[in-house]
Each structure stands twice: as C-alpha cells, then as structure tokens.
Design an enzyme around this catalytic site. Structure first.
Site, PDB file in Angstrom:
ATOM      1  N   TRP A  23       0.814  -1.219   0.000  1.00  0.00           N
ATOM      2  CA  TRP A  23       0.000   0.000   0.000  1.00  0.00           C
ATOM      3  C   TRP A  23       0.844   1.266   0.000  1.00  0.00           C
ATOM      4  O   TRP A  23       0.536   2.230  -0.703  1.00  0.00           O
ATOM      5  CB  TRP A  23      -1.001   0.001   1.158  1.00  0.00           C
ATOM      6  N   ASP A  55      -1.191   6.697   6.378  1.00  0.00           N
ATOM      7  CA  ASP A  55      -2.329   5.930   5.873  1.00  0.00           C
ATOM      8  C   ASP A  55      -2.634   4.867   6.929  1.00  0.00           C
ATOM      9  O   ASP A  55      -1.938   3.861   7.024  1.00  0.00           O
ATOM     10  CB  ASP A  55      -1.960   5.288   4.535  1.00  0.00           C
ATOM     11  N   LYS A  93     -12.239  -1.156   6.723  1.00  0.00           N
ATOM     12  CA  LYS A  93     -11.469  -2.132   7.505  1.00  0.00           C
ATOM     13  C   LYS A  93     -11.924  -2.104   8.962  1.00  0.00           C
ATOM     14  O   LYS A  93     -12.319  -3.107   9.507  1.00  0.00           O
ATOM     15  CB  LYS A  93      -9.965  -1.853   7.424  1.00  0.00           C
TER      16      LYS A  93
HETATM   17  C1  LIG Z   1      -7.497  -1.007   1.767  1.00  0.00           C
HETATM   18  C2  LIG Z   1      -6.371  -0.048   1.830  1.00  0.00           C
HETATM   19  C3  LIG Z   1      -6.235   1.007   0.907  1.00  0.00           C
HETATM   20  C4  LIG Z   1      -7.116   1.173  -0.299  1.00  0.00           C
HETATM   21  O1  LIG Z   1      -8.363   1.561  -0.006  1.00  0.00           O
HETATM   22  P1  LIG Z   1      -9.455   1.835  -1.158  1.00  0.00           P
HETATM   23  O2  LIG Z   1     -10.586   2.301  -0.348  1.00  0.00           O
HETATM   24  O3  LIG Z   1      -9.689   0.555  -1.869  1.00  0.00           O
HETATM   25  O4  LIG Z   1      -8.896   2.871  -2.064  1.00  0.00           O
HETATM   26  C5  LIG Z   1      -5.186   1.890   1.074  1.00  0.00           C
HETATM   27  N1  LIG Z   1      -4.324   1.753   2.095  1.00  0.00           N
HETATM   28  C6  LIG Z   1      -4.406   0.753   2.989  1.00  0.00           C
HETATM   29  C7  LIG Z   1      -3.412   0.652   4.088  1.00  0.00           C
HETATM   30  C8  LIG Z   1      -5.441  -0.180   2.886  1.00  0.00           C
HETATM   31  O5  LIG Z   1      -5.531  -1.181   3.786  1.00  0.00           O
END
Ligand SMILES: *Cc1c(COP(=O)(O)O)cnc(C)c1O
Length: 362
Positions: free
Chosen positions: A102, A173, A197
């Site tokens: 990511w 993030d 999540k």
């Molecule tokens: C799931 C995830 C994303 C992507 O999220 P989207 O909503 O599909 O764009 C980005 N960063 C992390 C750490 C993630 O777990």
C-alpha cells in the site's frame, strides 16, 4: 451472525450488535418514518447524527481541537491523490516510506503530481522480514511532508514506533490500523483511513488533519478533494456518503461501549498472539515477519506444503471460517482480525488449524 466468522481484509465484518441495530432502524429511523439513507444530509436529524459521530471519534482517539475531522469519499486511493494535490506545492518534493504494497501504491500515485523520494525500509535479516529502526530511515529535511503506512494490510507488517521527522509534517495511511490501538494524534500532521477495515462500510474515508495544513491546495484540485473546502462545509460541500457515516457512528458508539480504544487494543493483542504463537510452534504453517513488526490486524501465514492450500480453504469454509485466502500478490493465507472479530472467531480458527495439521500429518 449466520454462524460464519469472516476474516476478510476489507470490506470486512462489522460488529454484530451494529448490524442488528442498523437492521432494526432500517425502515424507520428515529420515528421519522424514513430510512436514514433516504434523508437529506442537510436535515437537522442527519446533522445531529453527523456531529455525534465526529465527537465520538474525537473522544475515542483523543483528537486535539486544532485538528479537523473530514468525512470524505474516494477511499484510501482517493487520498493517494488528494494528499499531494493539497499538500505538495509545485516544485517541492515529498518523502514516501515504502514498507509494503500500500505504501508503494501511494508513492506511485503521488509521482503523478511531483518529485517523490521513496525510502525502502524493509529488510531481511536471518531469514526474517523486518522494518529498519525509524532512526535509520534516511528522511529528507526539506520534504513538504513524509508519508508512511503504519500497517501494511497485504504484507502483515506493522510499525509501532512513530518516526521523528524533525518538524516535517508526517502523514499516515491508517486504513487498516485506525482505532485498533492507541496513538498520539498530535505526532501526525494528517491521518487518513478508508472506512471498510475498522470503521464501517466502504465509501467513507476519514481524514484527520492539523488545521495549519489547510488552504494550500493546488488550483487544479477537484473540489471534492479540497480539504479546506470540505472543512469549511463540515464535510457537506457535496452529498457525503450518508449511510456509511451513520454506520460509522454506530461503530464508534459500539467501540465506546467496549471500553474504548485501550480496551479493544488489549483484546487485539490477545487475538493476534493466539495465532502467532500457534503458527510459531507449528511445523505445518509459518510466518517470516519479525515479532516487533507483526501486524495485529492482518496476519498472513503460509502452509509449508503449499499444495494443501485449496484443501485448507475448503475445509475452513465448511467450518464457517471464510475469506482466509491471502492476497494474490503474496499467496498463502491471511486472517484479518479487525476490532469486530470476536476472540471466539480467532479461537475457532486456531482450533481448526490444529485439527488440519494433525490430519495432514497422519
Ligand atoms: C485497503 C487499503 C487502501 C485502499 O483503499 P481503497 O478504499 O480501496 O482505495 C489503502 N491503504 C491501505 C493501508 C489499505 O488497507
């Protein structure tokens, strides 16, 4: 709820109490005769709900008053573009720490907007994968900001130490780690997280940002990504994802009822330990990540004999243990055990793994 434990990495399971409450209120929310999803985001009822969700989140994370909380669209990847558009002035550079898939994807997207310096912090030592100590990260002193991903959802790598950036704004993030353990928000200039999540359904993205960073968006920034504009309009410049906001609010209330983040963090530790301890003493499964960087939320593990993968997944599913297949880029298995996964689900998984191991050894 239907007797299944769902280990999906995202969209992921939600607390059963939250789902039941949403079901009860689905057709008639607070005696309005309407579903909350049918109501104007500008109605006083919805605005009260929205404010309550924000104040509950502020309380759960101890968010200081000089931070704005934005309820945005566009997911984690939306922020991969929004961050440089808002915070990377033309001609300046940003540091992107790469610790897994990511953070790598975030850096790749940011390259569309400016000079991106990537810093790889993952290394292998004595057969174990680990993240270099934060003091060894070669961060720039003149970067507009430093971006990193404290929990790599795909790789199962988590960083518990917060890097010292010598005053350079730090952006994280936290899509798969937000609310799983206590963090000191004041050490970050900005935190963002897709909801699917650990917060609620997909479609909602939370941004927590130091007010000082607002107001610097590039001219070409789309209005729905402009933090200042979103903040000035209480996240209602355009129609927000109202139903996702409502469900997030229910999850925040649920989390408060569980004793807040410190209480759930203890449970998360216990849950993760059950799986790692079993995997480590087993000759059937392995996980090559060093103890200090093992994710509490996303636990990848591999069968020593990969030819048993399909059999493992099919038998797990028959036991009501679903969505255990690892990400296609790393293979193997992955158990995502976010806040909503009860410890009983983890115990059932470990029991199943033991039985499977005994069976294949026979
Ligand atoms: C799931 C995830 C994303 C992507 O999220 P989207 O909503 O599909 O764009 C980005 N960063 C992390 C750490 C993630 O777990």
């Amino acid at each position: 709820m239907s007797g299944v434990y769902n280990f999906s990495a995202g969209p992921a399971m939600l607390p059963s109490q939250v789902m039941q409450r949403a079901q009860q209120e689905f057709l008639n929310w607070q005696d309005t005769g309407c579903s909350v999803m049918e109501m104007s985001h500008r109605s006083k009822e919805f605005i009260a709900l929205a404010q309550k969700a924000e104040s509950d989140l502020r309380q759960l994370m101890h968010i200081p008053d000089n931070y704005k909380v934005l309820f945005c669209h566009g997911g984690g990847r939306g922020q991969f573009s929004a961050v440089p558009l808002n915070l990377l002035p033309v001609g300046k550079k940003a540091d992107y720490v790469v610790s897994g898939s990511w953070s790598k994807a975030a850096a790749e997207e940011a390259r569309n907007f400016g000079d991106i310096n990537t810093i790889n912090v993952v290394e292998e030592k004595d057969g174990l994968i680990q993240v270099k100590n934060t003091e060894q990260w070669s961060l720039s002193e003149d970067a507009a900001y430093i971006h990193y991903c404290p929990n790599e959802t795909v790789d199962g790598i988590e960083m518990f130490d917060i890097p010292n950036t010598n005053g350079v704004p730090l952006i994280a993030d936290m899509s798969s780690t937000i609310l799983s353990r206590e963090i000191d928000v004041s050490q970050f200039a900005m935190i963002y997280a897709g909801a699917q999540k650990n917060i609620g359904p997909s479609g909602l993205t939370i941004v927590i940002i130091d007010e000082q960073l607002l107001g610097n968006a590039r001219k070409e920034t789309p209005c729905i990504m402009n933090y200042q504009l979103i903040a000035d309009n209480d996240s209602m410049y355009n129609t927000p994802p109202t139903y996702a906001w409502y469900l997030a609010g229910l999850v925040f209330q649920w989390l408060n009822d569980q004793g807040g983040v410190s209480a759930i963090a203890k449970l998360n530790q216990q849950k993760a330990r059950l799986i790692y301890q079993y995997v480590d003493q087993s000759t059937c499964y392995h996980n090559h990540i060093i103890d200090k960087n093992r994710s509490l939320m996303n636990i990848p593990f591999w069968l020593v004999d990969e030819s048993l993968n399909e059999q493992f997944l099919a038998q797990a599913k028959a036991q009501g243990l679903v969505a255990l297949k690892g990400h296609r880029s790393v293979g193997g298995m992955r158990a995502s055990i976010y806040n909503a996964m009860p410890i009983e689900g983890v115990e059932k998984l470990v029991d199943f793994m033991k039985k499977f191991e005994q069976e294949v050894k026979r």
